[in-house]
Design an enzyme around this catalytic site. Structure first.
Site, mmCIF file in Angstrom:
data_model
loop_
_atom_site.group_PDB
_atom_site.id
_atom_site.type_symbol
_atom_site.label_atom_id
_atom_site.label_comp_id
_atom_site.label_asym_id
_atom_site.label_seq_id
_atom_site.Cartn_x
_atom_site.Cartn_y
_atom_site.Cartn_z
ATOM 1 C CB CYS A 228 -103.029 94.170 -77.664
ATOM 2 S SG CYS A 228 -103.818 92.864 -78.794
ATOM 3 C CB SER A 229 -106.131 97.244 -79.276
ATOM 4 O OG SER A 229 -107.506 97.858 -79.800
ATOM 5 N N GLY A 231 -106.816 91.787 -78.883
ATOM 6 C CA GLY A 231 -106.604 90.535 -78.206
ATOM 7 C C GLY A 231 -105.975 89.466 -78.970
ATOM 8 N N GLY A 233 -103.119 90.183 -82.168
ATOM 9 C CA GLY A 233 -101.851 90.455 -82.832
ATOM 10 C C GLY A 233 -100.744 90.520 -81.699
ATOM 11 C CD GLN A 276 -104.684 91.534 -86.483
ATOM 12 O OE1 GLN A 276 -104.231 92.304 -85.514
ATOM 13 N NE2 GLN A 276 -105.966 91.857 -87.181
#
Length: 301
Positions: A228-229, A231, A233, A276
């Site tokens: 994701c951004s 890595g 959540g 997260q």
């Protein structure tokens, strides 16, 4: 008729307590050091290779680039029972060639001809860049960047072959050429999941998971790369969805155990902050309760 699984009876307060317990354990690990270290990620020369200042891979299972000069990339090997993944942060502008070097090197180590990438973040969210666009519209030559960073690959070219749009995600097929070797890349871009939030449509993620596993079986790819951004959540939550989508018997047969909590612990063992937020953790219970109730006949008691 099946007895209703234990995890479906757990109250929200207990779910929250379990999440907080694992989070406290993670904090204690960081303070204690010993085997739970992230010293390579914290080196000054790697500062610009990290998107965020608080999300690092553990030293013990970090993915390594093919370089004797600096093999660091913010990515972790995720080893679960009968399933493996790589969890990575979304590439920065200065780490695009690192990401592709990782993809190629990990595929080459396993003797595979195909690479599967699942991207679960918009490129820009609330006017903030969450991930660099690391694949070309037509083609790129990244060979000079490999040389600058002393990455031990002879050359690198990426070509965009075609794209197919689905309701919530896009599949882009690419060719990754290193020297004389060409690997097929299947890039899934899921663009409908806000950062730190829960997904708006869990079933579309199951559809994505089904596509990934069909490819894994036909192309014989062992380890998809998920990012994701940061890595952690959305990446951790998707891995959990994907894992239980394929291993639903773990949920159905759990008469006296909580497989979601057990998986949560395993994910946090392999990468900091996986799944997260409490909301993401609670989502897994809510989503799979609905799915399991729908698909399996349970006793009423």
């Amino acid at each position: 008729m099946f007895p209703r699984p234990f995890w479906m009876k757990i109250p929200n307060t207990t779910i929250e307590d379990a999440f907080n317990k694992v989070t406290r354990t993670e904090i204690d690990r960081i303070r204690a050091g010993d085997t739970w270290t992230h010293s390579v990620a914290a080196k000054p020369q790697n500062k610009l290779r990290n998107r965020y200042t608080d999300v690092f891979p553990w030293d013990k299972n970090r993915v390594k680039l093919p370089s004797k000069h600096n093999d660091y990339i913010n990515a972790s090997h995720i080893d679960l029972p009968d399933s493996r993944y790589i969890a990575s942060q979304g590439p920065l502008r200065q780490t695009i060639h690192h990401f592709w070097s990782m993809c190629y090197n990990e595929s080459q180590r396993r003797g595979e001809d195909d690479i599967i990438i699942v991207m679960i973040t918009p490129l820009v969210e609330n006017n903030r860049k969450k991930c660099e666009k690391y694949w070309p519209d037509e083609s790129w030559d990244l060979s000079s960047l490999l040389k600058e960073d002393q990455i031990d690959l002879p050359s690198m070219n990426i070509t965009n072959d075609r794209s197919t749009s689905f309701s919530k995600f896009t599949l882009t097929e690419l060719s990754l050429t290193v020297g004389d070797d060409v690997k097929k890349v299947w890039h899934y871009y899921y663009h409908d999941w806000a950062d730190t939030r829960t997904p708006s449509d869990g079933l579309s993620l199951i559809e994505l998971s089904n596509q990934v596993h069909k490819l894994k079986s036909t192309k014989k790819v062992q380890v998809p790369i998920i990012h994701c951004s940061a890595g952690v959540g959305r990446t951790g939550t998707f891995i959990a969805l994907d894992y239980f989508n394929i291993h639903d018997e773990l949920l159905v047969d759990a008469e006296n155990s909580d497989p979601i909590y057990e998986l949560f612990q395993l994910l946090r063992n392999d990468r900091l902050l996986m799944i997260q937020t409490l909301e993401q953790y609670e989502f897994l219970y809510e989503f799979f309760s609905k799915v399991v109730l729908k698909d399996f006949p349970f006793e009423k008691k």
